[in-house]
Design an enzyme around this catalytic site. Structure first.
Site, PDB file in Angstrom:
ATOM      1  N   ASP A   1      -9.560   6.890  -2.366  1.00  0.00           N
ATOM      2  CA  ASP A   1      -8.425   7.385  -3.145  1.00  0.00           C
ATOM      3  C   ASP A   1      -8.965   7.998  -4.428  1.00  0.00           C
ATOM      4  O   ASP A   1     -10.178   8.210  -4.579  1.00  0.00           O
ATOM      5  CB  ASP A   1      -7.417   6.260  -3.417  1.00  0.00           C
ATOM      6  CG  ASP A   1      -7.946   5.210  -4.400  1.00  0.00           C
ATOM      7  OD1 ASP A   1      -9.168   5.212  -4.699  1.00  0.00           O
ATOM      8  OD2 ASP A   1      -7.141   4.390  -4.881  1.00  0.00           O
TER       9      ASP A   1
ATOM     10  N   GLN B   1       0.546   6.837  -5.404  1.00  0.00           N
ATOM     11  CA  GLN B   1       1.019   7.693  -6.506  1.00  0.00           C
ATOM     12  C   GLN B   1       2.014   6.973  -7.423  1.00  0.00           C
ATOM     13  O   GLN B   1       2.845   7.617  -8.060  1.00  0.00           O
ATOM     14  CB  GLN B   1       1.650   8.978  -5.939  1.00  0.00           C
ATOM     15  CG  GLN B   1       0.665   9.827  -5.155  1.00  0.00           C
ATOM     16  CD  GLN B   1       1.304  11.058  -4.571  1.00  0.00           C
ATOM     17  OE1 GLN B   1       2.044  10.970  -3.607  1.00  0.00           O
ATOM     18  NE2 GLN B   1       1.027  12.210  -5.141  1.00  0.00           N
TER      19      GLN B   1
ATOM     20  N   CYS C   1     -13.639   2.439 -15.017  1.00  0.00           N
ATOM     21  CA  CYS C   1     -14.101   3.818 -14.800  1.00  0.00           C
ATOM     22  C   CYS C   1     -12.892   4.757 -14.817  1.00  0.00           C
ATOM     23  O   CYS C   1     -12.592   5.447 -13.856  1.00  0.00           O
ATOM     24  CB  CYS C   1     -14.851   3.910 -13.476  1.00  0.00           C
ATOM     25  SG  CYS C   1     -15.837   5.415 -13.288  1.00  0.00           S
TER      26      CYS C   1
ATOM     27  N   GLY D   1      10.394   6.681  -6.556  1.00  0.00           N
ATOM     28  CA  GLY D   1      10.025   8.075  -6.327  1.00  0.00           C
ATOM     29  C   GLY D   1       9.342   8.300  -4.992  1.00  0.00           C
ATOM     30  O   GLY D   1       9.086   7.358  -4.235  1.00  0.00           O
TER      31      GLY D   1
ATOM     32  N   CYS E   1     -18.980  -1.919 -17.361  1.00  0.00           N
ATOM     33  CA  CYS E   1     -19.081  -1.550 -15.950  1.00  0.00           C
ATOM     34  C   CYS E   1     -20.249  -2.254 -15.278  1.00  0.00           C
ATOM     35  O   CYS E   1     -21.384  -2.185 -15.770  1.00  0.00           O
ATOM     36  CB  CYS E   1     -19.238  -0.044 -15.813  1.00  0.00           C
ATOM     37  SG  CYS E   1     -19.342   0.505 -14.090  1.00  0.00           S
TER      38      CYS E   1
ATOM     39  N   GLU F   1       0.821  -1.207   0.000  1.00  0.00           N
ATOM     40  CA  GLU F   1       0.000   0.000   0.000  1.00  0.00           C
ATOM     41  C   GLU F   1       0.859   1.263   0.000  1.00  0.00           C
ATOM     42  O   GLU F   1       0.515   2.252  -0.642  1.00  0.00           O
ATOM     43  CB  GLU F   1      -0.944  -0.003   1.209  1.00  0.00           C
ATOM     44  CG  GLU F   1      -2.073  -1.015   1.108  1.00  0.00           C
ATOM     45  CD  GLU F   1      -2.970  -0.783  -0.100  1.00  0.00           C
ATOM     46  OE1 GLU F   1      -3.102   0.386  -0.537  1.00  0.00           O
ATOM     47  OE2 GLU F   1      -3.539  -1.759  -0.605  1.00  0.00           O
TER      48      GLU F   1
ATOM     49  N   TYR G   1      -6.111   6.839   4.195  1.00  0.00           N
ATOM     50  CA  TYR G   1      -6.255   5.833   3.150  1.00  0.00           C
ATOM     51  C   TYR G   1      -5.467   4.568   3.474  1.00  0.00           C
ATOM     52  O   TYR G   1      -5.999   3.450   3.432  1.00  0.00           O
ATOM     53  CB  TYR G   1      -5.806   6.372   1.796  1.00  0.00           C
ATOM     54  CG  TYR G   1      -5.609   5.252   0.808  1.00  0.00           C
ATOM     55  CD1 TYR G   1      -6.698   4.685   0.148  1.00  0.00           C
ATOM     56  CD2 TYR G   1      -4.351   4.686   0.607  1.00  0.00           C
ATOM     57  CE1 TYR G   1      -6.535   3.604  -0.701  1.00  0.00           C
ATOM     58  CE2 TYR G   1      -4.180   3.608  -0.238  1.00  0.00           C
ATOM     59  CZ  TYR G   1      -5.273   3.075  -0.886  1.00  0.00           C
ATOM     60  OH  TYR G   1      -5.109   1.993  -1.713  1.00  0.00           O
TER      61      TYR G   1
END
Length: 372
Positions: A147, A51, A201, A90, A211, A46, A129
């Site tokens: 998120d 990002q 989505c 990163g 979907c 996680e 989160y």
């Protein structure tokens, strides 16, 4: 804003849960972190996934866990070793915070990742989160995640008529996610919502015909899927010219470590910094080296130019081969320096842009004529 339209009926909740989880059971991607119940390994995944693209994390996750297979192993590791295995992912504060948090888990929780909200939120680098994700996936605790993917899915299904980045909208969406949560399978439910946002989505050109929620999606019914979520207009991406000094003394090169706090904290780099408006790029190189190490350098030649994009800005990096003209290097506080051979640079964790310079240095070492 009134949240009445964000309060589903009992039937809507049940339909939402069933349709979503049925789709997930059939279409979920195989991920290494979905093949474990170990809270430590789920926590590592996680943190890595924040990002960062899933395909990138797939490569780093097994290598990192091979080096640090348990929370105890991570806690006992040297920080530079942790950063080296993180290099290229990163957002390096994540690695520093994960390392520090692992030490807390060992010292204060007997090596067990906390299984309740307050203790896990107290860990360095663990926000709402990450806490909800780990608790729901590893411990099956009823905490919904929110998120970017979940925000997009819920904003479209319920046609959220507010800037989704505001605190009030985020609070409303978090309450909605918890209202919809399937408490019998909270980990799967959270992963299903995120998976739907990642695969179907999507931000642009969503695959609505695939979907499972299309029959209850208000945005799809109105044909306005891409109008949601409502967000502010993006600012132009800044660009900076960066001057870097490759300072040689014989066959050794000078490197220094960045301060722990801030961008790329704790990584090693070649000295340098931003060009100012009133100077040439060569002048910027000399000034930055002087400010960072207290030495005057003479530029021998231009070595390499490359472009690199960070999350919120872009740079053009100009590297120059230099030698000391006057003075002796002095380390600034929390910024030690080292003289190393080019062959030793792989032992240190560098930002990606600097790593590209190292690759070029190594290439030219095997082809000496390229230095001429």
């Amino acid at each position: 804003m009134s949240n009445d339209y964000l309060t589903p009926t009992d039937r809507q909740r049940q339909t939402f849960r069933e349709d979503l989880l049925d789709w997930y059971d059939e279409h979920k991607r195989s991920m290494p972190w979905r093949e474990t119940n170990d809270p430590y390994r789920i926590w590592v995944s996680e943190i890595m996934l924040q990002q960062t693209r899933v395909d990138t994390v797939r490569d780093y996750y097994p290598r990192f866990l091979e080096a640090f297979p348990t929370v105890e192993a991570l806690a006992e590791a040297e920080r530079d070793d942790v950063l080296t295995y993180w290099e290229g992912l990163g957002f390096y504060a994540r690695a520093r915070h994960l390392h520090e948090a692992a030490q807390t888990v060992v010292a204060e929780h007997n090596g067990t990742v906390p299984d309740s909200m307050d203790p896990i939120r107290d860990l360095k680098g663990v926000g709402p989160y990450t806490a909800a994700a780990v608790l729901s996936i590893a411990y099956q605790k009823p905490h919904a995640v929110l998120d970017g993917n979940v925000t997009r899915v819920l904003s479209r299904v319920f046609a959220l008529e507010e800037d989704a980045t505001t605190t009030s909208a985020q609070n409303a969406l978090r309450a909605l996610a918890n209202d919809l949560l399937e408490t019998a399978r909270p980990g799967d439910f959270n992963q299903a919502l995120m998976e739907l946002g990642a695969l179907v989505c999507t931000p642009s050109t969503p695959l609505c015909d695939r979907c499972p929620l299309q029959n209850t999606c208000r945005a799809h019914e109105a044909g306005t899927e891409e109008d949601y979520p409502i967000t502010p207009e993006s600012e132009p991406v800044p660009h900076h010219d960066i001057a870097v000094g490759l300072v040689f003394d014989g066959d050794q090169i000078l490197i220094q470590r960045r301060p722990d706090e801030g961008l790329l904290g704790g990584l090693w780099e070649f000295p340098g910094g931003k060009q100012e408006d009133d100077e040439t790029i060569e002048e910027a190189c000399r000034r930055e080296v002087r400010e960072e190490l207290g030495i005057d350098v003479a530029i021998d030649d231009h070595f390499y130019t490359l472009s690199h994009a960070y999350s919120h800005f872009k740079i053009t990096l100009h590297a120059f081969r230099c030698h000391i003209d006057q003075g002796t290097p002095e380390a600034r506080e929390e910024q030690p320096f080292q003289w190393v051979h080019v062959s030793e640079l792989d032992e240190y964790a560098f930002p990606r842009a600097n790593r590209r310079l190292i690759e070029e240095l190594e290439r030219r070492q095997t082809e000496p004529s390229l230095f001429d």
